[in-house]
Design an enzyme around this catalytic site. Structure first.
Site, PDB file in Angstrom:
ATOM      1  N   ARG A 268       0.830  -1.192   0.000  1.00 46.70           N
ATOM      2  CA  ARG A 268       0.000   0.000   0.000  1.00 46.70           C
ATOM      3  C   ARG A 268       0.874   1.254   0.000  1.00 46.70           C
ATOM      4  O   ARG A 268       1.813   1.370   0.764  1.00 46.70           O
ATOM      5  CB  ARG A 268      -0.869  -0.020   1.255  1.00 46.70           C
ATOM      6  CG  ARG A 268      -1.618   1.244   1.522  1.00 46.70           C
ATOM      7  CD  ARG A 268      -2.822   1.341   0.637  1.00 46.70           C
ATOM      8  NE  ARG A 268      -3.501   2.607   0.870  1.00 46.70           N
ATOM      9  CZ  ARG A 268      -4.624   2.948   0.236  1.00 46.70           C
ATOM     10  NH1 ARG A 268      -5.161   2.138  -0.638  1.00 46.70           N
ATOM     11  NH2 ARG A 268      -5.200   4.090   0.489  1.00 46.70           N
ATOM     12  N   GLY A 339      -6.174   0.508   7.606  1.00 46.46           N
ATOM     13  CA  GLY A 339      -7.103   1.614   7.393  1.00 46.46           C
ATOM     14  C   GLY A 339      -8.483   1.080   7.052  1.00 46.46           C
ATOM     15  O   GLY A 339      -8.917   0.059   7.595  1.00 46.46           O
ATOM     16  N   GLY A 340      -9.155   1.751   6.131  1.00 48.08           N
ATOM     17  CA  GLY A 340     -10.519   1.358   5.757  1.00 48.08           C
ATOM     18  C   GLY A 340     -10.606  -0.088   5.306  1.00 48.08           C
ATOM     19  O   GLY A 340     -11.568  -0.789   5.623  1.00 48.08           O
ATOM     20  N   GLU A 363     -11.539 -20.387  28.610  1.00 50.46           N
ATOM     21  CA  GLU A 363     -10.562 -21.233  29.312  1.00 50.46           C
ATOM     22  C   GLU A 363      -9.741 -20.429  30.320  1.00 50.46           C
ATOM     23  O   GLU A 363      -8.522 -20.528  30.389  1.00 50.46           O
ATOM     24  CB  GLU A 363      -9.673 -21.989  28.306  1.00 50.46           C
ATOM     25  CG  GLU A 363     -10.477 -23.034  27.543  1.00 50.46           C
ATOM     26  CD  GLU A 363      -9.637 -24.099  26.875  1.00 50.46           C
ATOM     27  OE1 GLU A 363      -8.519 -24.365  27.365  1.00 50.46           O
ATOM     28  OE2 GLU A 363     -10.099 -24.665  25.876  1.00 50.46           O
TER      29      GLU A 363
END
Lengths: 380, 245, 323
Positions: A268, A339-340, A363
């Site tokens: 990204r 992010g989104g 547990e």
């Protein structure tokens, strides 16, 4: 000190990784969405030997050590925590409990098919009014001479509808309090057992969780595990070993989220460069890596102690509490890094975040683990 | 019938490729080694045939140093019965084939992957057949054995064929020979330790080729994006700019 | 002394790659100061045989022997090696495809020659003889020296442009005299895809991935493919699911292709897929996911729904054709 894994341990890790990355990944999102039990995968994993990993070959298990178990569970949980919890319950609660405490006939009859993974098991301890505090069991098992009569309700039972074999804790001698509790092996199809609705959970949605009601259920005397009144001790010792399973599962969830965030950060771009090149992201990943390394070391240490027949009371609690807590932190950060995209299902990290939450609860909550750890600090 | 599956030890297919020493050799630092994917498919088919009763035992062989042993163990864990490692640094396809020629005698069916995913040499299987003076079939995408007779499916340009071919034979296999490689079961992993892995000394053989150096491809120019609603523009670009239409 | 080319034909015509190989051989022969001989096995008309002269073949050996139709690897290798010896070949060039890969290694052993598979373009030098190829499944290049006196190469398609280079060409009928006993491969059944463009020989390839959602959605792709005269391909999940035949699977474990134009629809571009297509001259990607790795490898891209894009492309190609 030796941090090397054996060739077998690495092969088991790789086998689990291959299965997870090749098979589980294909339909994990769909199963999770539909809250569908992964029956096909459980069958495949059974054939590979993952459902009775630590049971000795004498009882049809794979005879592996706990270190292998940690490595395998981590790989499975990286992709699908629901499958990991099914594995964990069968291996470290049901099979472990029977292998260690059941008598020879019980092992022949129940442990063998469980270890082969032909049937799976469930562990019934929690009750509507007794989750973390297991000393007060409301379920009763009345001694009727050649059988016990079981009545009561169990809550939050993993594998409840898919399991064929139940290990049930119930009170036989209320006056003796926790020393009056017994553990029983109960066939699920015994008359008088009914299931509550499938719990609509926040995460781990494809493991089937129900409450289980017992109404005048006859349990043969020979299905009691250990001496009369051994049930509470049994449950505690089994849970102690079980923590390694849940800790490894949490570790896997954290690792899965971390690996996805790391890959995403190198793909990204923002402000003209891969987001990994932004220090705010790189440092997050650095913190995540350190936490995961710590959790992994705690898990492996606990497993090593168990393999070497040493006490894992504190090590198991530390591993479980720490791995669960950092799983929550790491998955939350992984969503943030995405992010989104992190907030939509296709990217998996939001699911891992929801799954992480449960590891802090079941547990033995993180708080319970802290009680165990803190008490150990002032013990002689 | 006896079957031999040739196993090449290669870097995991997702490995980031790097070179060291002036780009003269492949950087094996941190590399995870796997069974060459085509060899793994070959082994899978061999297993299936063994289960159907065509073979009693499966032997796997590799030319390599000790680092390839974990790959051979994996093959044993998957289900091979014995492994042979010729203890040598593989120099080129001819060198490797010459080593294998010494261990491959006496087998009826020898399976080799179409190429190894590292140096993509695509030579060993055919060379081995020639050295042994036996038949070979390449581009094999299916194998059936009935009463000791082989039915071989091979891809040809624009289609496929079914062949019969006498043994001994080297079959050079590719995709289709098996659907998916097997994941070793835990029982197999435990048994692998007890199965024989024989290390044998290499024979003298010369290499005929030599790697002089490696190079990584130049970084690609950024992808030119076209809007979804304006897809026709793409055809114009391919026609007028890239000139491929 | 010569450079020998093992040509391939299809329906009586030489494949384009045969011309590429003869052009390459001609370039090598010039560097070495020797001639070019082309070996043709199968039914090819005289005119077509002569056409190799246009690309630099000084001689064409015409082998007419139906027994070779079974593509027996051993017998074919024998024939190639005999032709090579007869012609004093110093370099033997075969295609880097199913047929070439099957024969070349055997030929190299027979001639005591070094083999390099998948050679791209002309040698970097002929003395020493150094060639270039892709390694690590397209992820790197290597320069390799062949140390032997005779060299066998398989040539990576589309890595050398066809060059016209008219020379006088002599067609010679040749019988390598292979004994019947050498032919051991018996063809029981042949399944040939006819009327379709050969994927390995296609200049344009249209390819679909999991993003196409199901085999019923291939109609648009096939229409586009037909308009472009393209070969059809698919990604691994598609052939694994049985949506398309595995003959169409391109990628590291499927077919490796190198067309002029590769159009990928709904393919995310896993590294294993890219390994099989990255030699394409131009790559076009259409994918919903802007982060799909295929865009890293692509030259042109559309972030969007393949089902919306394909009809527009079909229309645009039709317009281009009528223009």
């Amino acid at each position: 000190m030796n941090f090397d894994f054996t060739e077998e341990q690495l092969m088991i890790q790789q086998a689990a990784r291959d299965y997870a990355q090749r098979e589980l990944i294909q339909d994990v999102l769909e199963r999770e969405e539909k809250a569908e039990f992964p029956a096909r995968h459980v069958k495949n994993l059974a054939e590979l030997g993952f459902l009775g990993m630590m049971v000795s070959p004498e009882y049809d298990g794979a005879g592996m050590d706990s270190v292998s178990y940690v490595l395998a569970l981590q790989e499975i949980a990286k992709v699908d925590a629901s499958v990991a919890v099914i594995m964990s319950v069968n291996n470290s609660l049901v099979c472990y409990g029977l292998q260690r405490f059941a008598n020879e006939e019980q092992k022949q009859k129940y442990l063998k098919p469980l270890a082969r993974g032909e049937v799976i098991g469930a562990f019934l301890l929690s009750e509507p009014e007794a989750g973390s505090d297991a000393t007060h069991q409301h379920a009763v098992a009345e001694d009727k001479g050649d059988y016990y009569l079981l009545n009561g309700t169990k809550n939050w039972i993993t594998n409840a509808s898919s399991a064929s074999v139940y290990i049930v804790m119930a009170q036989t001698h209320p006056d003796k309090k926790s020393r009056g509790i017994n553990a029983f092996i109960v066939d699920k199809n015994t008359p008088g057992i009914t299931l509550g609705p499938h719990e609509n959970k926040m995460g781990m949605r494809s493991s089937d969780t129900h409450s289980v009601m017992f109404s005048d259920v006859k349990v043969p005397k020979e299905n009691r595990i250990g001496e009369d009144g051994f049930g509470f001790k049994f449950a505690m010792m089994v849970l102690e070993a079980g923590r390694i399973g849940i800790a490894s599962q949490a570790l896997g969830i954290a690792t899965g989220a971390f690996e996805r965030a790391l890959a995403y950060s190198q793909e990204r771009k923002a402000f003209g460069t891969e987001i990994f090149n932004h220090q705010s992201v790189a440092f997050k990943l650095s913190d995540m890596a350190v936490k995961i390394e710590n959790a992994r070391n705690l898990c492996l240490k606990a497993a090593w102690l168990k393999d070497n027949h040493q006490s894992i009371t504190v090590a198991g609690a530390m591993a479980k509490q720490y791995a669960a807590d950092i799983a929550m932190e790491v998955t939350t950060e992984a969503v943030q890094i995405h992010g989104g995209y992190g907030y939509v299902k296709e990217y998996h990290v939001e699911r891992l975040m929801r799954e992480a939450k449960l590891t802090q609860i079941y547990e033995g909550t993180s708080e319970i683990q802290k009680i165990i750890i803190s008490r150990s600090l002032i013990k002689e | 019938m006896k079957i031999l599956v040739l196993i090449s030890n290669v870097p995991d297919t997702t490995t980031k490729i790097r070179f060291t020493g002036d780009n003269k050799s492949f950087d094996t630092n941190g590399v995870q080694w796997i069974i060459n994917p085509w060899d793994e498919l070959a082994l899978t088919r061999a297993m299936e045939l063994k289960e159907a009763g065509a073979f009693e035992t499966i032997t796997v062989a590799n030319v390599g140093t000790q680092i390839t042993e974990s790959t051979l163990r994996k093959a044993l864990a998957v289900g091979a019965d014995e492994a042979i490692r010729v203890d040598a640094v593989p120099q080129d396809a001819f060198f490797v084939a010459s080593q294998l020629a010494k261990v491959a005698e006496g087998y009826d069916v020898i399976l080799a992957g179409i190429e190894a995913s590292d140096y993509n040499g695509a030579g060993v299987g055919g060379m081995l057949a020639e050295l042994l003076g036996i038949n070979s079939v390449s581009a094999v995408s299916g194998l059936e054995i009935e009463n000791g007779a082989l039915k071989v499916h091979r891809d040809i340009d624009g289609g496929s064929q079914v062949l019969s071919v006498p043994t001994p034979v080297v079959l050079i296999v590719q995709k289709g020979i098996a659907i998916e490689p097997r994941i070793p079961a835990m029982r197999g992993i435990m048994m692998a330790r007890k199965k024989p892995l024989n290390v044998i000394a290499p024979v003298d053989a010369e290499s005929k080729t030599e790697f002089l150096g490696f190079e990584l491809p130049a970084p690609k120019a950024a992808c030119k994006m076209v809007e979804e609603d304006n897809a026709k523009e793409l055809i114009r670009l391919l026609h007028e700019e890239a000139k491929v239409l | 002394m010569s450079v020998l080319v093992y040509t391939e034909n299809w329906d009586g015509k030489f494949k384009k790659l045969s011309y590429e190989m003869v052009s390459l051989a001609s370039a090598i022969a010039k560097q070495m100061g020797i001639t070019v001989t082309a070996l043709s096995i199968g039914h090819v008309a005289d005119d077509e045989l002569k056409s190799l002269g246009k690309y630099g073949a000084n001689k064409v050996l015409n082998v007419q022997d139906n027994r070779f139709e079974s593509l027996d690897n051993k017998a074919l290798a024998d024939a190639v090696a005999k032709a090579a010896s007869k012609e004093g070949a110093k370099v033997i060039i075969l295609a880097h495809n199913n047929e070439g890969k099957a024969i070349a290694p055997r030929v190299s052993v027979k001639l005591n020659a070094g083999l390099v598979s998948g050679v791209i373009g002309t040698p970097l030098s002929v003395n020493p003889f150094v060639v270039r190829k892709k390694v690590f499944t397209q992820k790197a290049f290597a320069n390799i020296q062949i140390k032997s006196d005779i060299r066998v190469l398989t040539f990576a398609q589309n890595s050398f442009e066809i060059v016209e280079n008219n020379v006088d060409t002599a067609v010679e009928v040749y019988d390598p005299q292979i004994a019947d006993g050498e032919f051991n491969t018996k063809v029981l059944d042949t399944h040939k895809i006819t009327g379709k463009v050969l994927l390995s020989d296609a200049e344009i390839v249209v390819s679909g991935g999991r993003g196409m959602k199901g085999p019923e959605n291939w109609g648009g792709l096939e229409e586009l493919g037909e308009l472009l005269g393209a070969g059809m391909a698919c990604s691994r999940p598609v052939s694994d699911e049985g949506w398309r035949s595995h003959e169409e699977h391109v990628g590291q474990t499927g077919k490796m292709i190198a067309p002029n134009l590769y159009l990928a629809f709904g393919i995310s571009g896993a590294i294993q897929h890219l390994g099989g297509v990255s030699s394409s001259k131009v790559i076009v990607a259409v994918n919903k996911d802007p982060e799909a790795p295929i865009f890293e490898a692509a030259d042109y891209g559309i972030v969007g729904d393949a089902f919306k894009v394909i009809p527009q492309l079909i229309e645009a190609v039709k317009e281009m054709k009528t223009a």
